[in-house]
Motif scaffolding. Structure first.
Motif, mmCIF file in Angstrom:
data_model
loop_
_atom_site.group_PDB
_atom_site.id
_atom_site.type_symbol
_atom_site.label_atom_id
_atom_site.label_comp_id
_atom_site.label_asym_id
_atom_site.label_seq_id
_atom_site.Cartn_x
_atom_site.Cartn_y
_atom_site.Cartn_z
ATOM 1 N N LEU A 194 0.835 -1.197 0.000
ATOM 2 C CA LEU A 194 0.000 0.000 0.000
ATOM 3 C C LEU A 194 0.874 1.253 0.000
ATOM 4 O O LEU A 194 0.612 2.217 -0.724
ATOM 5 C CB LEU A 194 -0.897 -0.016 1.238
ATOM 6 C CG LEU A 194 -2.139 0.869 1.226
ATOM 7 C CD1 LEU A 194 -3.099 0.443 0.129
ATOM 8 C CD2 LEU A 194 -2.827 0.820 2.588
ATOM 9 N N SER A 195 1.938 1.232 0.788
ATOM 10 C CA SER A 195 2.843 2.379 0.887
ATOM 11 C C SER A 195 3.559 2.650 -0.436
ATOM 12 O O SER A 195 3.789 3.806 -0.801
ATOM 13 C CB SER A 195 3.875 2.135 1.995
ATOM 14 O OG SER A 195 4.834 3.162 2.056
ATOM 15 N N ASP A 196 3.915 1.579 -1.164
ATOM 16 C CA ASP A 196 4.653 1.726 -2.422
ATOM 17 C C ASP A 196 3.761 1.738 -3.656
ATOM 18 O O ASP A 196 4.259 1.751 -4.782
ATOM 19 C CB ASP A 196 5.670 0.587 -2.564
ATOM 20 C CG ASP A 196 6.830 0.711 -1.603
ATOM 21 O OD1 ASP A 196 6.824 1.654 -0.785
ATOM 22 O OD2 ASP A 196 7.749 -0.127 -1.648
ATOM 23 N N SER A 197 2.422 1.695 -3.437
ATOM 24 C CA SER A 197 1.479 1.607 -4.566
ATOM 25 C C SER A 197 1.847 0.434 -5.475
ATOM 26 O O SER A 197 1.913 0.563 -6.703
ATOM 27 C CB SER A 197 1.464 2.919 -5.365
ATOM 28 O OG SER A 197 1.041 3.983 -4.554
ATOM 29 N N ALA A 198 2.106 -0.703 -4.844
ATOM 30 C CA ALA A 198 2.571 -1.883 -5.580
ATOM 31 C C ALA A 198 1.765 -3.110 -5.172
ATOM 32 O O ALA A 198 1.087 -3.117 -4.143
ATOM 33 C CB ALA A 198 4.058 -2.124 -5.293
ATOM 34 N N ILE A 199 1.840 -4.144 -5.999
ATOM 35 C CA ILE A 199 1.237 -5.432 -5.655
ATOM 36 C C ILE A 199 2.061 -6.068 -4.540
ATOM 37 O O ILE A 199 3.288 -6.120 -4.619
ATOM 38 C CB ILE A 199 1.204 -6.360 -6.881
ATOM 39 C CG1 ILE A 199 0.300 -5.789 -7.964
ATOM 40 C CG2 ILE A 199 0.731 -7.762 -6.500
ATOM 41 C CD1 ILE A 199 0.333 -6.582 -9.261
ATOM 42 N N ASP B 282 -9.218 -11.533 1.694
ATOM 43 C CA ASP B 282 -9.936 -10.265 1.829
ATOM 44 C C ASP B 282 -9.164 -9.121 1.180
ATOM 45 O O ASP B 282 -9.757 -8.227 0.569
ATOM 46 C CB ASP B 282 -10.174 -9.942 3.310
ATOM 47 C CG ASP B 282 -11.140 -10.918 3.970
ATOM 48 O OD1 ASP B 282 -11.914 -11.573 3.238
ATOM 49 O OD2 ASP B 282 -11.119 -11.024 5.212
ATOM 50 N N LEU B 283 -7.837 -9.137 1.341
ATOM 51 C CA LEU B 283 -6.994 -8.047 0.825
ATOM 52 C C LEU B 283 -6.541 -8.298 -0.618
ATOM 53 O O LEU B 283 -5.840 -7.473 -1.192
ATOM 54 C CB LEU B 283 -5.766 -7.877 1.723
ATOM 55 C CG LEU B 283 -6.061 -7.487 3.181
ATOM 56 C CD1 LEU B 283 -4.778 -7.494 3.997
ATOM 57 C CD2 LEU B 283 -6.717 -6.113 3.246
ATOM 58 N N HIS B 284 -6.906 -9.446 -1.161
ATOM 59 C CA HIS B 284 -6.554 -9.825 -2.535
ATOM 60 C C HIS B 284 -5.034 -9.892 -2.714
ATOM 61 O O HIS B 284 -4.474 -9.410 -3.707
ATOM 62 C CB HIS B 284 -7.168 -8.857 -3.547
ATOM 63 C CG HIS B 284 -7.405 -9.476 -4.893
ATOM 64 N ND1 HIS B 284 -8.142 -10.636 -5.066
ATOM 65 C CD2 HIS B 284 -7.013 -9.109 -6.144
ATOM 66 C CE1 HIS B 284 -8.193 -10.943 -6.336
ATOM 67 N NE2 HIS B 284 -7.505 -10.040 -7.025
ATOM 68 N N ILE B 285 -4.354 -10.511 -1.738
ATOM 69 C CA ILE B 285 -2.907 -10.673 -1.792
ATOM 70 C C ILE B 285 -2.585 -12.048 -2.370
ATOM 71 O O ILE B 285 -3.030 -13.070 -1.836
ATOM 72 C CB ILE B 285 -2.287 -10.549 -0.385
ATOM 73 C CG1 ILE B 285 -2.526 -9.148 0.179
ATOM 74 C CG2 ILE B 285 -0.795 -10.850 -0.423
ATOM 75 C CD1 ILE B 285 -2.046 -8.988 1.599
ATOM 76 N N PRO B 286 -1.831 -12.136 -3.438
ATOM 77 C CA PRO B 286 -1.444 -13.441 -3.993
ATOM 78 C C PRO B 286 -0.551 -14.211 -3.016
ATOM 79 O O PRO B 286 0.451 -13.692 -2.537
ATOM 80 C CB PRO B 286 -0.675 -13.081 -5.271
ATOM 81 C CG PRO B 286 -1.113 -11.686 -5.608
ATOM 82 C CD PRO B 286 -1.360 -11.020 -4.293
ATOM 83 N N LEU B 287 -0.954 -15.443 -2.723
ATOM 84 C CA LEU B 287 -0.184 -16.316 -1.838
ATOM 85 C C LEU B 287 0.360 -17.492 -2.640
ATOM 86 O O LEU B 287 -0.363 -18.109 -3.430
ATOM 87 C CB LEU B 287 -1.059 -16.856 -0.697
ATOM 88 C CG LEU B 287 -1.729 -15.846 0.231
ATOM 89 C CD1 LEU B 287 -2.510 -16.582 1.311
ATOM 90 C CD2 LEU B 287 -0.716 -14.902 0.855
#
Length: 248
Positions: free
Chosen positions: A192-197, A216-221
């Protein structure tokens, strides 16, 4: 993400839920092992090179390659090889490829379709022997997905990030414990801080609450195996494999 299927242990007769592994095809599409529903799993007593591989055809590009045969473990300690549906007969030379479109008739305008998916060479894994190898394998995988300038961070303990590149940050957990909720939220905040995936790679998998939060946060695992080939754990990871750096 692939749906789980029931697999009955031939030793204790316990039925376990098994999620077929997914690998990246050379065309860039995710390839999930087509587990044969109703097939009888075979207990692995002696491993051989030939029995450890199975031929599977990609439904997107039609390419047929050998992939690691899916295996499942039972709580009783038995390890079984899960049967896979046999590869279908190749289509005739003049037929359109699977998932492709037929050539439009002369004088007609072709229908507009979605932009083509990225074409990638086959991923070359890095065998994992040390914690450093885990980070190296994750870096190679992100480059394979199309992210540029992937580099290790200098102060991992301070930032909570192991790898950074153009449009992506990643954390790698090489420990033998399941990755927890705090680590997932940490890499998300960095993204979020780096505007990155924000992407996470784990050697031992994820705790239930960590997995739920990542969804929930749509983070690729991804889960790393010792061959160095990351395997997607959730829908966000499947999407990242399909679109690569274009997912942004």
């Amino acid at each position: 993400m692939a749906d789980s299927v029931p697999v009955r242990c031939p030793a204790c007769r316990r039925e376990n839920a098994f999620t077929p592994p997914t690998f990246p095809c050379a065309c860039g599409a995710p390839l999930t092992m087509p587990v044969l529903r109703g097939g009888v799993p075979v207990e692995i007593l002696h491993r051989t090179w030939q029995a450890s591989w199975v031929e599977v055809r990609c439904e997107v590009c039609g390419r047929q390659d050998e992939w690691p045969a899916p295996e499942a473990g039972c709580v009783c300690g038995t390890v079984v090889r899960v049967p896979v549906a046999p590869a279908p007969t190749p289509p005739p030379p003049n037929s359109p490829p699977p998932g492709g479109r037929a050539r439009p008739a002369p004088g007609t305008r072709p229908e507009a379709g979605p932009p083509p998916l990225p074409q990638r060479p086959a991923f070359r894994p890095v065998t994992i022997r040390t914690a450093r190898d885990c980070v190296t394998a994750a870096a190679q995988y992100l480059k394979w997905l199309g992210f540029a300038d992937i580099a290790r961070t200098q102060e991992r303990t301070a930032s909570g990030v192991d790898l950074k590149g153009t449009g992506v940050v990643a954390q790698v957990d090489p420990t033998t414990r399941s990755t927890g909720l705090r680590e997932i939220e940490c890499v998300w905040l960095n993204g979020l801080s780096d505007s990155a995936i924000a992407v996470f790679f784990s050697l031992a998998g994820y705790a239930r609450d960590a997995r739920s939060r990542a969804d929930d946060l749509h983070i690729p695992l991804f889960v790393m195996d010792l061959t160095g080939t990351p395997q997607p754990v959730n829908d966000a990871a499947d999407e990242l494999i399909t679109y690569g750096a274009r997912r942004r």
